[in-house]
Design a protein around this motif. Structure first.
Motif, PDB file in Angstrom:
ATOM      1  N   LYS A 131       0.812  -1.212   0.000  1.00  0.00           N
ATOM      2  CA  LYS A 131       0.000   0.000   0.000  1.00  0.00           C
ATOM      3  C   LYS A 131       0.850   1.268   0.000  1.00  0.00           C
ATOM      4  O   LYS A 131       0.338   2.341  -0.329  1.00  0.00           O
ATOM      5  CB  LYS A 131      -0.932  -0.003   1.205  1.00  0.00           C
ATOM      6  N   VAL A 132       2.100   1.190   0.410  1.00  0.00           N
ATOM      7  CA  VAL A 132       3.047   2.300   0.297  1.00  0.00           C
ATOM      8  C   VAL A 132       4.324   1.758  -0.329  1.00  0.00           C
ATOM      9  O   VAL A 132       4.659   0.577  -0.157  1.00  0.00           O
ATOM     10  CB  VAL A 132       3.351   2.962   1.661  1.00  0.00           C
ATOM     11  N   LEU A 133       5.017   2.626  -1.029  1.00  0.00           N
ATOM     12  CA  LEU A 133       6.249   2.226  -1.711  1.00  0.00           C
ATOM     13  C   LEU A 133       7.188   3.410  -1.802  1.00  0.00           C
ATOM     14  O   LEU A 133       6.763   4.569  -1.691  1.00  0.00           O
ATOM     15  CB  LEU A 133       5.931   1.672  -3.103  1.00  0.00           C
ATOM     16  N   PRO A 134       8.479   3.184  -2.008  1.00  0.00           N
ATOM     17  CA  PRO A 134       9.424   4.308  -2.156  1.00  0.00           C
ATOM     18  C   PRO A 134       9.168   5.055  -3.464  1.00  0.00           C
ATOM     19  O   PRO A 134       8.875   4.442  -4.498  1.00  0.00           O
ATOM     20  CB  PRO A 134      10.797   3.639  -2.150  1.00  0.00           C
ATOM     21  N   HIS A 135       9.296   6.380  -3.403  1.00  0.00           N
ATOM     22  CA  HIS A 135       9.041   7.217  -4.577  1.00  0.00           C
ATOM     23  C   HIS A 135       9.928   8.455  -4.508  1.00  0.00           C
ATOM     24  O   HIS A 135      10.082   9.062  -3.443  1.00  0.00           O
ATOM     25  CB  HIS A 135       7.568   7.628  -4.640  1.00  0.00           C
ATOM     26  N   ALA A 136      10.511   8.805  -5.650  1.00  0.00           N
ATOM     27  CA  ALA A 136      11.322  10.035  -5.751  1.00  0.00           C
ATOM     28  C   ALA A 136      10.397  11.187  -6.155  1.00  0.00           C
ATOM     29  O   ALA A 136       9.898  11.206  -7.289  1.00  0.00           O
ATOM     30  CB  ALA A 136      12.435   9.866  -6.776  1.00  0.00           C
ATOM     31  N   PRO A 137      10.114  12.133  -5.259  1.00  0.00           N
ATOM     32  CA  PRO A 137       9.177  13.222  -5.582  1.00  0.00           C
ATOM     33  C   PRO A 137       9.687  14.074  -6.748  1.00  0.00           C
ATOM     34  O   PRO A 137      10.874  14.380  -6.849  1.00  0.00           O
ATOM     35  CB  PRO A 137       9.109  14.040  -4.293  1.00  0.00           C
ATOM     36  N   LEU A 138       8.753  14.448  -7.600  1.00  0.00           N
ATOM     37  CA  LEU A 138       9.069  15.332  -8.731  1.00  0.00           C
ATOM     38  C   LEU A 138       8.645  16.763  -8.460  1.00  0.00           C
ATOM     39  O   LEU A 138       8.952  17.648  -9.263  1.00  0.00           O
ATOM     40  CB  LEU A 138       8.388  14.813 -10.000  1.00  0.00           C
ATOM     41  N   THR A 139       7.934  16.993  -7.369  1.00  0.00           N
ATOM     42  CA  THR A 139       7.519  18.344  -6.979  1.00  0.00           C
ATOM     43  C   THR A 139       8.038  18.634  -5.576  1.00  0.00           C
ATOM     44  O   THR A 139       8.601  17.771  -4.904  1.00  0.00           O
ATOM     45  CB  THR A 139       5.989  18.488  -7.015  1.00  0.00           C
ATOM     46  N   THR A 140       7.820  19.850  -5.143  1.00  0.00           N
ATOM     47  CA  THR A 140       8.374  20.320  -3.864  1.00  0.00           C
ATOM     48  C   THR A 140       7.643  19.691  -2.684  1.00  0.00           C
ATOM     49  O   THR A 140       6.420  19.545  -2.703  1.00  0.00           O
ATOM     50  CB  THR A 140       8.265  21.846  -3.792  1.00  0.00           C
ATOM     51  N   LEU A 141       8.422  19.321  -1.660  1.00  0.00           N
ATOM     52  CA  LEU A 141       7.856  18.887  -0.390  1.00  0.00           C
ATOM     53  C   LEU A 141       7.637  20.121   0.469  1.00  0.00           C
ATOM     54  O   LEU A 141       8.566  20.877   0.746  1.00  0.00           O
ATOM     55  CB  LEU A 141       8.792  17.909   0.327  1.00  0.00           C
TER      56      LEU A 141
END
Length: 523
Positions: free
Chosen positions: A212-222
């Motif tokens: 249900k959750v997985l690692p992800h490299a954000p493409l927008t600002t945190l």
């Protein structure tokens, strides 16, 4: 400090488990004689069961231990407790958890190895409290991945520098004594990543094990208070939401670029049209200014002839003025190198109260000294727009520009103005004493004056009289011979023939033929 050892009969034993992981009690290995046959899992050197002052159970190497990784590095109590929390949370999340599991080739060792009961996945849960570089933690993650084992790193230290370099989570103790995820987990809402609702360690591992959750490299600002991490844990729907937002942003950006392109094209068309209109206006203005200068040149020549025939001293007196002398010298300097002299037609309205400066070599108007903005008319505007406007002081220049700008009487290319930087003091006093630049002519002293009366922009013949005529109370008579005003009594002469000529387009009057005194009947 070690929490795992190998018993000669029971196999691997764990100090943290109540039954040591082999259905045996702690008292079976602690303070027994002879010592229990337990050894280090790394170097096989004998170990003893011990208990710390706080009651923590662990294994320690016997004296003279070899260079063993466990003996060299050991394990802190905080690290061991975090491993226990990870193992307990993994079991609560439905996974099978083992501590201190080595790779088959010995290239890595997992703090807690969580496996699916159905054998579909295997994940290493790593407790990392000591400092480590991003390169080292990445290398250890890659080694596990090469054996088909995914990993997630955990720390309860504030702001670990490697957080987000690999799949990782920062934990913190909650009010109930459990562990809660405080950093590394995010959700996408609207146009950026935000802090999700609080989640316990067990809930987080349950989501991870269920996919249900997985690692992800954000493409927008945190967004604040989140740090800008290279990698976060999030749900697949939030990854889809981010992709949809980026696609919409790209669409909006393309639309904005297309809109800007169309706007630039419209602006280019507008500038092209405006430049064309300005070119046409400049062409028309050049023609009108040329006509105005030509008419002013004719008027100047016609005004000069009678004065020269009568040997008038008007021009000499005008040239004796300090401001006129300063203007002549200024134009003759290296700045302009134009030889000029004062004009004879300074009383004409098309000079806007200023003194015309005529080129001595070409006899055409070149500049006007101290014109007044309040006397600008259509004819004078067209004439002065094509000439240099010279002012005796900088203040006069600025006042003229300010007043014409306020009254919207400025050519499309602006006025061509300059001022005399080094005007003599007597010139400043003389020019400052005059309220208007239109000079009042001196009185005529000719023995036989040739008079004309200026009435409504037309000239009518006049003659000296013993008493003032009706027109003398309202209008002024001027002598054609000397160009001065006639202050003594005069009266109009009704001339035979056509009506007197009106003013030409330049605002100057073409002098009619003046009959001799005695011709016609007196009014």
């Amino acid at each position: 400090m070690a929490f795992r050892a190998v018993h000669a009969k029971w196999g691997t034993v764990f100090a943290h488990l109540p039954d040591l992981g082999c259905e045996q009690s702690w008292e079976a290995v602690w303070k027994v004689k002879p010592p229990a046959p337990i050894a280090c899992a790394e170097c096989r050197h004998p170990m003893y069961a011990k208990t710390s002052r706080s009651g923590l159970r662990f294994f320690a190497h016997a004296p003279h231990a070899p260079d063993c990784e466990i003996a060299r590095q050991g394990e802190s109590e905080a690290h061991h407790l975090l491993k226990l929390e990870l193992a307990s949370a993994a079991r609560d999340a439905g996974a099978h958890a083992e501590m201190e599991v080595r790779a088959p080739d010995g290239s890595w060792r997992a703090d807690v190895l969580a496996t699916d009961p159905g054998g579909e996945w295997t994940m290493a849960l790593e407790a990392q409290l000591s400092p480590i570089t991003a390169a080292d933690i990445t290398a250890r993650t890659v080694r596990m991945r090469e054996h088909g084992v995914t990993s997630c790193w955990f720390s309860d230290r504030p702001r670990p520098p490697w957080l987000g370099t690999v799949p990782s989570i920062r934990l913190a103790a909650d009010a109930d004594g459990g562990l809660t995820v405080v950093e590394g987990l995010a959700r996408f809402t609207g146009s950026g990543w935000q802090v999700p609702p609080p989640a316990s360690l067990t809930d987080f591992l349950r989501w991870v094990f269920a996919g249900k959750v997985l690692p992800h490299a954000p493409l927008t600002t945190l967004r604040y208070p989140l740090r800008q991490l290279p990698q976060v844990w999030t749900a697949p729907q939030y990854v889809i939401a981010e992709d949809a937002y980026l696609a919409e942003e790209e669409k909006r950006k393309r639309y904005q670029q297309e809109r800007e392109r169309l706007q630039q094209e419209r602006q280019a068309d507008y500038r092209k049209k405006r430049d064309k209109e300005l070119a046409q206006k400049r062409a028309r203005n050049a023609e009108s200014r040329a006509r105005a200068i030509a008419n002013a040149t004719i008027v100047e020549e016609r005004a000069r002839q009678p004065h020269r025939r009568a040997e008038s001293k008007l021009h000499d007196e005008l040239m004796e003025r300090a401001d006129v002398q300063g203007a002549v010298a200024f134009l003759a300097s290296d700045a302009y190198n134009i030889p000029v002299t004062a004009g004879w037609s300074s009383s004409e309205g098309h000079w806007a109260g200023g003194v015309p400066l005529i080129r001595t070599d070409e006899r055409v108007p070149t500049a006007v000294l101290d014109p007044e903005s309040g006397q600008l008319t259509g004819d004078s505007f067209r004439l002065l727009a094509g000439l240099l406007l010279l002012f005796s002081t900088k203040a006069r220049k600025e006042r003229f520009e300010r007043n014409t700008r306020r009254r919207r009487k400025v050519p499309i290319d602006g006025w061509h103005t300059d001022f005399l930087a080094d005007l003599p003091a007597q010139a400043l006093a003389l020019s400052g004493a005059r309220a208007h630049r239109r000079r009042k002519p001196e009185e005529c002293t000719c023995p036989q004056p040739q008079l004309v009366a200026k009435i409504s922009r037309a000239e009518y013949p006049a003659e000296p009289a013993e008493e003032m005529g009706p027109a003398a109370g309202l209008y002024t008579a001027v002598c054609r011979s000397c160009g001065r005003s006639y202050a003594r009594p005069w009266r109009r002469v009704l001339a035979k023939g056509p009506e007197p000529e009106e003013a030409n387009r330049a605002g100057s009057v073409i002098p009619p033929c003046v009959p001799a005194i005695g011709e016609g009947s007196a009014s």
